[in-house]
Design an enzyme around this catalytic site. Structure first.
Site, PDB file in Angstrom:
ATOM      1  N   GLU A 114     -31.214  -6.012  84.786  1.00 17.63           N
ATOM      2  CA  GLU A 114     -29.996  -6.789  84.980  1.00 17.63           C
ATOM      3  C   GLU A 114     -29.169  -6.375  86.205  1.00 17.63           C
ATOM      4  O   GLU A 114     -28.090  -5.772  86.080  1.00 17.63           O
ATOM      5  CB  GLU A 114     -29.125  -6.725  83.715  1.00 17.63           C
ATOM      6  CG  GLU A 114     -29.841  -7.247  82.481  1.00 17.63           C
ATOM      7  CD  GLU A 114     -28.939  -7.359  81.255  1.00 17.63           C
ATOM      8  OE1 GLU A 114     -27.814  -6.858  81.286  1.00 17.63           O
ATOM      9  OE2 GLU A 114     -29.375  -7.981  80.271  1.00 17.63           O
ATOM     10  N   GLU A 156     -34.927  -9.972  76.836  1.00 16.88           N
ATOM     11  CA  GLU A 156     -33.916  -9.584  75.844  1.00 16.88           C
ATOM     12  C   GLU A 156     -33.304 -10.830  75.245  1.00 16.88           C
ATOM     13  O   GLU A 156     -32.931 -11.759  75.968  1.00 16.88           O
ATOM     14  CB  GLU A 156     -32.763  -8.770  76.467  1.00 16.88           C
ATOM     15  CG  GLU A 156     -33.070  -7.326  76.707  1.00 16.88           C
ATOM     16  CD  GLU A 156     -31.877  -6.567  77.291  1.00 16.88           C
ATOM     17  OE1 GLU A 156     -30.712  -6.935  77.019  1.00 16.88           O
ATOM     18  OE2 GLU A 156     -32.121  -5.607  78.034  1.00 16.88           O
TER      19      GLU A 156
END
Ligand code: FCB
Length: 440
Positions: free
Chosen positions: A167, A351
């Site tokens: 991320e 995720e």
């Protein structure tokens, strides 16, 4: 669960994800100090000042956790290696005990027939590197490539897949502009540097792994569906800008070798020298792309300085995080990533999951909300596959309740309940339901 493996393509993989600082217990095994230790030690940054010093004590309970993983019938496990555990000062000396730990982890997964999916950076930067500018310093790309080599010389022959950085938006924007994560800066210049250097480090790490002959390398980005809070033109523009900063900046650089014009325009005065020459490295070819997805945001314009926008509370049902549940956003991002950026590469949902105020009662945790959340997002994945998007796998965040960063240990994302006093693990109803659905 309202699905079985037969509802997905034959080789579709189901996994769970965790990260080092959130579960291992950073005080153990000779790990160096990280900027998350520093951030958490500063009053006001983290709920109750909690940190990852002990976390789930996964460092000492790895075998038990891998057995739970195996019994859940998962195909693949996404974990991260901690830079400060492997190289306590970030550069130079290697902590042999740290490397041994990841070596045992990888072998433990292979012995259980679970594919190891490694991420090299999930947010804890060695404090010694923060001291010399951290993500603001261009040299971080070289330091990260060196660390990549140290780790992958040891485990790169056995991991199934590898990704450099979890991320980039969180590493750069959330941590240097919004100040919500370590190092807690609120500074447009620092943020801009981080927005670029995190990509450069990604590219250098990919190149380092290619140099070691590794395959199945990818990138993992996070996405939030940005919708205008109302029908007005200003909100539409604000939502588009939010989308550019959050969802398009990184993909666009890695896959199209350019930055979104409307974001670049504002960040240009702060960009590091020579940034235009970096796209060959940033765009080093990868083999897959991972999407982390949880929610959407409603965005409205405001009069403040750039980017002049704010979030507005939405009407949809919310998780314990206060995040609206919006599976349609996942379908949208899978399609857009495929069509506009990755064009045929396999995509993974790396995720997805929800925090819930789970309660352990008589040895059980009933969490039907979590099962429904997962089902709804897997239905979105199936719709994307039906529309021709090559989605190849899906990972639940997370295996265990864990350290949810600035929100401490309150927010429970696990398929497995952790009692943070006794550290006892109790698989929740959602875990059992998934294990049944995934049984072969
Ligand atoms: C993601 C992070 C992960 C966890 C979940 C809830 O952004 O990668 O560590 O915090 O959100």
């Amino acid at each position: 669960m309202t699905f079985s493996r037969d509802d997905f393509p034959k080789d579709f993989l189901f996994g769970v994800a965790t990260s080092a600082y959130q579960i291992e217990g950073h005080q153990f095994g000779g790990a160096g100090r990280s900027h998350w230790d520093d951030f958490a030690a500063t009053p006001g940054n983290v709920v109750r000042g909690e940190n990852g010093a002990r976390a789930c004590d996964h460092y000492h309970r790895m075998d038990e956790d891998l057995d739970i993983l195996k019994a859940g019938n998962f195909d693949v496990y996404r974990f991260s290696t901690s830079w400060a555990r492997v190289m306590p000062e970030g550069r130079g000396a290697v902590n042999a005990e740290g490397l041994d730990f990841y070596d045992r982890l990888v072998d433990g997964l292979l012995e259980r027939g679970v594919k190891p999916a490694a991420t090299l950076y999930h947010w804890e930067l060695p404090s010694a590197l923060q001291d010399v500018g951290g993500w603001r310093n261009r040299d971080i790309a070289d330091w990260f490539a060196d660390y990549t080599e140290v780790v992958m010389r040891r485990i790169g022959d056995r991991v199934w897949s590898a990704a450099p950085i979890n991320e980039p938006w969180c590493v750069a924007w959330l941590s240097h502009f919004l100040g919500h994560h370590a190092p807690g800066l609120r500074d447009i210049r620092a943020a801009t540097r981080a927005m670029h250097h995190v990509l450069l480090a990604h590219g250098r790490s990919i190149q380092a792994m290619r140099g070691l002959g590794m395959q199945n390398l990818g990138a993992v980005c996070n996405f939030e569906h940005a919708a205008p809070a109302d029908g007005g033109e200003a909100s539409g523009k604000a939502a588009r800008l939010y989308d550019g900063i959050y969802n398009r900046w990184f993909l666009s650089a890695m896959f199209n070798k350019e930055y979104p014009a409307e974001v670049l325009e504002a960040l240009l005065p702060h960009m590091p020298k020579g940034w235009e020459q970096d796209f060959e490295v940033i765009g080093a070819p990868v083999d897959w792309c991972g999407l982390n997805y949880y929610t959407r945001k409603l965005i409205a314009a405001d009069d403040g300085p750039w980017p002049g926008l704010h979030e507005v509370e939405g009407p949809l049902p919310k998780t314990q995080m206060g995040w609206e549940i919006y599976p349609e956003g996942l379908e949208f991002f899978l399609k857009r990533t495929h069509e506009g950026y990755t064009r045929g590469l396999p995509l993974y949902v790396t995720e997805n999951g929800m925090a819930n105020a789970d309660v352990l009662r008589a040895g059980e945790v009933q969490d039907p909300e979590r099962s429904r959340y997962i089902e709804a997002h897997l239905a979105a994945v199936r719709r994307a596959i039906g529309a021709g998007v090559p989605v190849a796998g899906y990972y639940v965040w997370s295996l265990l309740d864990n350290y949810e960063w600035s929100l401490g240990y309150d927010k429970r994302f696990g398929l497995v309940h952790v009692d943070f006093q006794s550290l006892q693990r109790t698989p929740k109803a959602s875990y059992h339901a998934l294990a049944r659905a995934l049984a072969r």
